[in-house]
Design a protein around this motif. Structure first.
Motif, mmCIF file in Angstrom:
data_model
loop_
_atom_site.group_PDB
_atom_site.id
_atom_site.type_symbol
_atom_site.label_atom_id
_atom_site.label_comp_id
_atom_site.label_asym_id
_atom_site.label_seq_id
_atom_site.Cartn_x
_atom_site.Cartn_y
_atom_site.Cartn_z
ATOM 1 N N GLU A 276 2.609 24.766 66.196
ATOM 2 C CA GLU A 276 1.705 24.171 65.446
ATOM 3 C C GLU A 276 0.282 24.751 65.547
ATOM 4 N N ILE A 277 -0.479 24.928 64.624
ATOM 5 C CA ILE A 277 -1.819 25.600 64.419
ATOM 6 C C ILE A 277 -2.701 24.808 63.683
ATOM 7 N N ALA A 278 -3.310 23.980 64.250
ATOM 8 C CA ALA A 278 -4.295 22.847 63.670
ATOM 9 C C ALA A 278 -3.532 22.008 62.609
ATOM 10 N N SER A 279 -3.932 21.933 61.349
ATOM 11 C CA SER A 279 -3.115 21.256 60.522
ATOM 12 C C SER A 279 -1.978 22.059 59.694
ATOM 13 N N ALA A 280 -1.585 23.091 60.266
ATOM 14 C CA ALA A 280 -0.540 23.823 59.778
ATOM 15 C C ALA A 280 0.744 24.291 60.877
ATOM 16 N N LEU A 281 1.547 24.661 60.271
ATOM 17 C CA LEU A 281 2.886 25.092 61.146
ATOM 18 C C LEU A 281 3.241 26.590 60.698
ATOM 19 N N GLU A 282 3.645 27.138 61.789
ATOM 20 C CA GLU A 282 4.417 28.586 61.398
ATOM 21 C C GLU A 282 5.834 28.256 61.846
ATOM 22 N N VAL B 135 17.867 38.768 60.675
ATOM 23 C CA VAL B 135 16.795 38.534 59.457
ATOM 24 C C VAL B 135 15.761 37.442 60.161
ATOM 25 N N PHE B 136 14.625 37.984 60.114
ATOM 26 C CA PHE B 136 13.372 37.125 60.713
ATOM 27 C C PHE B 136 12.564 36.694 59.171
ATOM 28 N N HIS B 137 12.720 35.203 59.026
ATOM 29 C CA HIS B 137 12.108 34.571 58.085
ATOM 30 C C HIS B 137 10.761 33.932 58.629
ATOM 31 N N THR B 138 9.605 34.076 58.172
ATOM 32 C CA THR B 138 8.283 33.587 58.717
ATOM 33 C C THR B 138 7.683 32.759 57.457
ATOM 34 N N ILE B 139 7.496 31.362 57.805
ATOM 35 C CA ILE B 139 7.057 30.356 56.650
ATOM 36 C C ILE B 139 5.717 29.780 57.521
ATOM 37 N N HIS B 140 4.563 29.919 56.719
ATOM 38 C CA HIS B 140 3.286 29.186 56.833
ATOM 39 C C HIS B 140 3.240 28.155 56.170
ATOM 40 N N LEU B 141 2.985 26.966 56.651
ATOM 41 C CA LEU B 141 2.823 25.805 55.643
ATOM 42 C C LEU B 141 1.589 24.852 56.117
ATOM 43 N N GLU B 142 1.276 24.080 55.367
ATOM 44 C CA GLU B 142 0.150 22.982 55.323
ATOM 45 C C GLU B 142 1.042 21.740 55.525
ATOM 46 N N VAL B 143 0.808 20.803 56.638
ATOM 47 C CA VAL B 143 1.438 19.721 56.882
ATOM 48 C C VAL B 143 1.115 18.663 55.889
ATOM 49 N N GLY B 144 -0.295 18.280 55.818
ATOM 50 C CA GLY B 144 -0.686 17.109 54.888
ATOM 51 C C GLY B 144 -1.902 16.682 55.620
ATOM 52 N N ASP B 145 -1.991 15.244 55.218
ATOM 53 C CA ASP B 145 -3.208 14.731 55.827
ATOM 54 C C ASP B 145 -3.706 14.675 57.223
ATOM 55 N N SER B 146 -5.076 14.980 57.346
ATOM 56 C CA SER B 146 -5.128 15.345 58.878
ATOM 57 C C SER B 146 -4.995 14.187 59.793
ATOM 58 N N ASP B 147 -4.927 13.167 59.097
ATOM 59 C CA ASP B 147 -4.583 11.874 59.835
ATOM 60 C C ASP B 147 -3.135 11.610 60.415
ATOM 61 N N GLN B 148 -2.135 12.417 59.705
ATOM 62 C CA GLN B 148 -0.938 12.326 60.082
ATOM 63 C C GLN B 148 -0.390 13.546 60.472
ATOM 64 N N VAL B 149 -1.070 14.352 60.548
ATOM 65 C CA VAL B 149 -0.705 15.583 60.987
ATOM 66 C C VAL B 149 0.494 15.750 62.065
ATOM 67 N N GLY B 150 -0.250 15.308 63.142
ATOM 68 C CA GLY B 150 0.685 15.045 64.425
ATOM 69 C C GLY B 150 2.379 14.478 64.084
ATOM 70 N N ASN B 151 2.139 13.438 63.419
ATOM 71 C CA ASN B 151 3.546 12.748 63.074
ATOM 72 C C ASN B 151 4.248 13.527 61.937
ATOM 73 N N GLY B 152 3.610 14.320 61.156
ATOM 74 C CA GLY B 152 4.356 15.038 60.083
ATOM 75 C C GLY B 152 4.868 16.123 60.938
ATOM 76 N N ALA B 153 3.927 16.987 61.519
ATOM 77 C CA ALA B 153 4.475 18.120 61.956
ATOM 78 C C ALA B 153 5.458 17.844 63.028
ATOM 79 N N ALA B 154 5.589 16.988 63.918
ATOM 80 C CA ALA B 154 6.743 16.573 64.588
ATOM 81 C C ALA B 154 7.890 16.084 63.810
ATOM 82 N N ARG B 155 7.596 15.257 62.660
ATOM 83 C CA ARG B 155 9.019 14.892 62.008
ATOM 84 C C ARG B 155 9.460 16.344 61.331
ATOM 85 N N ILE B 156 8.856 17.107 60.817
ATOM 86 C CA ILE B 156 9.268 18.334 59.986
ATOM 87 C C ILE B 156 9.940 19.122 61.249
ATOM 88 N N SER B 157 9.300 19.341 62.460
ATOM 89 C CA SER B 157 9.936 20.117 63.508
ATOM 90 C C SER B 157 11.372 19.579 64.070
#
Length: 185
Positions: free
Chosen positions: A105-111, A150-172
């Motif tokens: 988790e990197i700020a509002s993004a995930l790697e 094979v190494f796949h690297t995906i950078h993504l934005e999770v969404g609203d800054s209010d729900q970043v923690g919940n969204g990132a945790a759910r996605i993870s």
């Protein structure tokens, strides 16, 4: 039959006629199942039987090729076991590597780094589908292949800054479950 004193000459003839009729019926059935490249009326019985045997061998070869192609398309690479191992003729998995995933988790993004063997072609597509279901915005996606990994690297934005923690945790959590379930066959 000659040694059986209880059978008369006519009984032996009847038994032999029935045997020949049964063989003729079985041959006719076999002949009807084999596609003929040449007119079969002129061919002798041994030639017809040779053609049927060759046809069956071609079918067996084609079946093996189709099985190999299916395995290849499904991402399963097989090779015969080496001569020092079992001589049972079974095949072993080559390049099989259980998938792994690393999520940062990197700020509002995930790697997301997905590490698979060459035998898991479907995983990248399914990972992207899962991320779209979660409403994540994919910024970049890349891959590299090193030997049979094979190494796949995906950078993504999770969404609203209010729900970043919940969204990132759910996605993870969903990604980890997906990778674990896919590697457990």
């Amino acid at each position: 039959m000659e040694n059986n004193p209880g059978l008369s000459k006519t009984d032996r003839k009847t038994i032999e006629r029935n045997r020949r009729n049964q063989m003729k019926a079985l041959f006719a059935e076999l002949n009807s199942l084999v596609p003929h490249e040449t007119p079969m009326e002129a061919a002798s019985l041994p030639d017809k039987l040779d053609e049927a045997a060759n046809y069956i061998k071609r079918l067996q070869t084609n079946l093996e090729k189709l099985k190999e192609r299916k395995d290849s398309l499904m991402g399963i690479e097989k090779r015969p076991s080496n001569s020092t191992g079992s001589s049972s003729g079974k095949t072993t998995m080559e390049g099989f590597r259980s998938p792994q995933i690393e999520i940062r988790e990197i700020a509002s993004a995930l790697e997301v780094v997905l590490i698979t063997g060459l035998d898991f072609h479907f995983m990248f597509n399914e990972t992207i589908r899962l991320l779209h279901e979660e409403g994540a915005e994919i910024v970049t996606a890349s891959f590299s292949v090193v030997h049979d990994t094979v190494f796949h690297t995906i950078h993504l934005e999770v969404g609203d800054s209010d729900q970043v923690g919940n969204g990132a945790a759910r996605i993870s959590q969903r990604l980890k479950k997906f990778v674990h379930d896919s590697g457990a066959f």
